[in-house]
Design a protein around this motif. Structure first.
Motif, PDB file in Angstrom:
ATOM      1  N   SER A 180       0.841  -1.206   0.000  1.00  0.00           N
ATOM      2  CA  SER A 180       0.000   0.000   0.000  1.00  0.00           C
ATOM      3  C   SER A 180       0.869   1.245   0.000  1.00  0.00           C
ATOM      4  CB  SER A 180      -0.910   0.060   1.230  1.00  0.00           C
ATOM      5  OG  SER A 180      -1.609  -1.117   1.397  1.00  0.00           O
ATOM      6  N   ILE A 224      -6.131   3.705  -3.516  1.00  0.00           N
ATOM      7  CA  ILE A 224      -6.714   3.198  -2.269  1.00  0.00           C
ATOM      8  C   ILE A 224      -8.043   3.913  -2.011  1.00  0.00           C
ATOM      9  CG2 ILE A 224      -6.324   2.882   0.200  1.00  0.00           C
ATOM     10  CD1 ILE A 224      -3.321   3.090  -0.376  1.00  0.00           C
ATOM     11  N   GLN A 239     -11.827   4.717   0.205  1.00  0.00           N
ATOM     12  CA  GLN A 239     -12.090   5.243   1.542  1.00  0.00           C
ATOM     13  C   GLN A 239     -12.073   4.163   2.621  1.00  0.00           C
ATOM     14  OE1 GLN A 239     -14.303   4.658  -0.771  1.00  0.00           O
ATOM     15  NE2 GLN A 239     -16.391   4.498  -0.029  1.00  0.00           N
ATOM     16  N   ASN A 240     -12.206   2.893   2.207  1.00  0.00           N
ATOM     17  CA  ASN A 240     -12.125   1.797   3.182  1.00  0.00           C
ATOM     18  C   ASN A 240     -10.774   1.091   3.161  1.00  0.00           C
ATOM     19  OD1 ASN A 240     -14.881   2.290   3.745  1.00  0.00           O
ATOM     20  ND2 ASN A 240     -15.464   1.030   1.982  1.00  0.00           N
ATOM     21  N   ARG A 241      -9.753   1.761   2.653  1.00  0.00           N
ATOM     22  CA  ARG A 241      -8.382   1.258   2.604  1.00  0.00           C
ATOM     23  C   ARG A 241      -8.226   0.045   1.706  1.00  0.00           C
ATOM     24  NH1 ARG A 241      -5.350   4.887   3.311  1.00  0.00           N
ATOM     25  NH2 ARG A 241      -3.599   3.479   3.590  1.00  0.00           N
ATOM     26  N   LYS A 242      -9.173  -0.144   0.780  1.00  0.00           N
ATOM     27  CA  LYS A 242      -9.051  -1.248  -0.171  1.00  0.00           C
ATOM     28  C   LYS A 242      -8.303  -0.746  -1.409  1.00  0.00           C
ATOM     29  CE  LYS A 242     -11.853  -4.295  -2.975  1.00  0.00           C
ATOM     30  NZ  LYS A 242     -13.192  -4.513  -3.540  1.00  0.00           N
ATOM     31  N   ILE A 243      -7.381  -1.576  -1.935  1.00  0.00           N
ATOM     32  CA  ILE A 243      -6.610  -1.168  -3.109  1.00  0.00           C
ATOM     33  C   ILE A 243      -7.307  -1.640  -4.381  1.00  0.00           C
ATOM     34  CG2 ILE A 243      -4.391  -1.280  -4.285  1.00  0.00           C
ATOM     35  CD1 ILE A 243      -3.078  -1.559  -1.652  1.00  0.00           C
ATOM     36  N   GLU A 262      -1.171  11.213  -3.908  1.00  0.00           N
ATOM     37  CA  GLU A 262      -1.934  10.361  -2.994  1.00  0.00           C
ATOM     38  C   GLU A 262      -3.406  10.771  -2.976  1.00  0.00           C
ATOM     39  OE1 GLU A 262       1.243   8.727   0.337  1.00  0.00           O
ATOM     40  OE2 GLU A 262       0.422  10.758   0.543  1.00  0.00           O
ATOM     41  N   SER A 265      -6.683   8.632  -4.260  1.00  0.00           N
ATOM     42  CA  SER A 265      -7.870   8.345  -3.436  1.00  0.00           C
ATOM     43  C   SER A 265      -9.134   8.791  -4.155  1.00  0.00           C
ATOM     44  CB  SER A 265      -7.806   9.084  -2.101  1.00  0.00           C
ATOM     45  OG  SER A 265      -6.763   8.585  -1.328  1.00  0.00           O
TER      46      SER A 265
END
Lengths: 387, 387
Positions: free
Chosen positions: B94, B134, B136-140, B168, B172
């Motif tokens: 990440s 990435i 908002q739920n930290r999923k790539i 970055e 997002s």
């Protein structure tokens, strides 16, 4: 505003944009917009209006004033989009309106303040910023109203001119997000209504009613919620359960509409509606339709293995089939009751309870009774028009 | 980067966020992301990878190098997400990867460069920035790869560290927008498949095939496009036309499945499937279902007023009904052809043309022939499996 303060606000805006793009629920979205607008402007109150037909509708309000706000401060939910209302002027001119207490007399002369929502009590108002919510195609979706900006000491001050470009960006970001959420809600509603109408058309052959399908769908969702399933599962069972009997499309009229008792051969053919239903959805890549297939196939199975078509037992029966079985039987028992006036609701509950571990999964039947209050509300609301 | 340059870039990011939130089409969205990323970093090339199962898929590329890029530079479309690939490392950790020509030897030692996509020819590579997308739920969701940053003189330089926070944010914003577009595409596909399967189930009573429904729906969309209707209208007719015959649900088996000629009374009953179809969708608030009702009711009307159920004439017949009439009749004529080997395609076209102004709207029939190439492609693709 210093340059570094401005950079901070811009970074805040970018974070905000990412955050709201991920929100699909309108209420939650508007709450986030109001809070961020207050954080950026130090306003004591923030109000969200959406354009609906020829009016602006007050849809959300956020107040951090410590003193009491009179009930009639925002009494009217609908205000006309006319040039003599502040919010109407803002919409008609696609323009930010920034006014302070010093402007009051001018406002009274210019606008029809007697009728101005939110300004009924002029004593309460120190400053106001109205920002039109304009989307990427220059369409105005609503107005963001900010009231009473404050400084670090908590004194009321006019809204700073330097905050206006920041608020314009925030308004554009919000407009696009609101539009996406509305679109997503509309698609979902259209989807549900399509499933509903086509299932109803299929069921009509079996003389079922629209309300029956709607009730079974709603009961199933409630049972799923009380059994602890995720929101996504609840939605899926809501959408897939209306299709539980579409396999009846494949049953000949002579059997489907037979008034007397079915022969054993006819009964077997009639029971094949579960397998026909499965075939309708077989091979789909989509979860809702896969679930629809499982529901169609298994909603006549019984927990003790005495159901059809496969005589599956216990947890081998797909859970969505076990849920819809309860919803479907409950609704059938209540419908019998409508014709036999002496059949009391208590009797229906007794019947269901006597089948725990036999026809029904005990844990799911328990969830049904946990959700009974909501289930009876649905029943009441969607039974009337059938009488 | 100076503070004012940084403010400019932040403003650009905010504009970008608003812009991409409004884009629903994935290809268009990725193109905009690549262009903005290049504008912000002065990179000569930008590549978009999406995570699919266990791999990264190259889905879009944008090159502004003036020299020739060898065909095998990005030969492989799929690369595994493994720690010895640069993009894989970026996903697994990440983390942004920022490397320059000076780092080459280190890279060769650390990574399995023999297999590294895009680095096959090291002579071409001066600097590279890999940014994980990435949400908002930290999923790539994927990786953005930027190659060869330049300065004002056009010399190749390493990517500036100061651009990293900007990238970055951009990543997002892009991740959320990509996710929304994918979600919207999935909902739409599920919707279409649901309409399709339920309509098919209804039609099965009439021995129609899945391919027939699909072809009529596709033909209708093509006719609408060549007749100059909006994208939204084209989508609506694509979704509503599969339901044109669902009213047949209300026709008794004895008539629907009768092998001999229908009596005049039976024919009238059979024709009532148009009005039953109308009733299925009557009163809906949703445009697609309103259109489905109009299509069901009017697809057997004829331009000269000799059709049913109402004998409407010319432009009084809803335009969507006039379009589906052409698609439906064309498909029926071609299906007859399948059984009579001597019936040539030319004959079908002659039949259609002879009905211009009689059965069919001349303008829409003209649109049909304008789109003939596409129509024949659909026909070819979706007829095979029926033989």
């Amino acid at each position: 505003m210093t340059v570094s303060a401005s950079v901070d606000k811009l970074l805040q805006l970018i974070e905000f944009g990412i955050h709201i793009s991920g929100i699909k629920e309108l209420k939650q979205l508007m709450e986030k917009v109001l809070k961020t607008a207050q954080d950026l402007t130090y306003a004591k109150m923030a109000v969200f209006y959406l354009v609906t037909d020829d009016s602006l509708e007050l849809v959300a309000r956020r107040n951090t004033h410590t003193f009491h706000i009179p009930d009639n401060f925002h009494e009217k939910k609908l205000i006309p989009i006319s040039p003599n209302r502040l919010a109407g002027f803002c919409v008609l001119n696609s323009k930010i309106v920034n006014i302070s207490a010093a402007d009051r007399q001018g406002l009274v002369d210019t606008y029809d303040l007697e009728h101005e929502l939110g300004l009924l009590n002029l004593q309460l108002f120190h400053s106001m910023l109205l920002v039109p919510l304009i989307n990427q195609n220059r369409k105005i979706l609503g107005v963001l109203q900010l009231i009473d900006s404050t400084n670090n000491e908590g004194d009321f001050i006019p809204f700073s001119e330097s905050i206006i470009p920041v608020m314009e960006s925030l308004a554009s970001q919000s407009a696009v997000a609101i539009q996406n959420a509305q679109l997503s809600r509309d698609i979902t509603s259209t989807y549900y209504e399509t499933i509903f109408r086509l299932s109803l058309a299929a069921e009509c052959r079996d003389k079922e009613t629209a309300n029956h399908i709607f009730r079974v769908s709603s009961y199933s969702k409630i049972i799923a919620r009380y059994a602890g399933f995720t929101k996504s599962f609840q939605d899926m069972i809501q959408y897939s359960s209306p299709m539980h009997d579409v396999g009846k499309l494949g049953i000949p009229d002579s059997i489907l509409f037979k008034t007397g008792k079915l022969t054993p051969e006819e009964r077997i053919l009639m029971q094949s509606h579960t397998e026909i239903g499965w075939k309708i959805f077989e091979g789909s890549d989509y979860e809702i339709l896969q679930m629809a297939g499982r529901v169609a196939l298994s909603h006549h199975e019984k927990y003790d293995g005495s159901g059809y078509p496969k005589g599956l037992k216990g947890n081998i029966i797909p859970v969505e089939g076990r849920i819809v079985a309860i919803a479907d039987v409950f609704d059938a028992l209540c419908s019998i009751r409508r014709y036999k006036f002496s059949f009391p609701t208590d009797q229906v509950f007794m019947n269901l309870k006597s089948e725990t571990g036999h026809h029904f999964d005990p844990i799911l039947l328990n969830a049904f009774f946990m959700g009974l209050e909501e289930i009876l509300e649905v029943k009441k609301k969607y039974t009337v028009s059938e009488s």
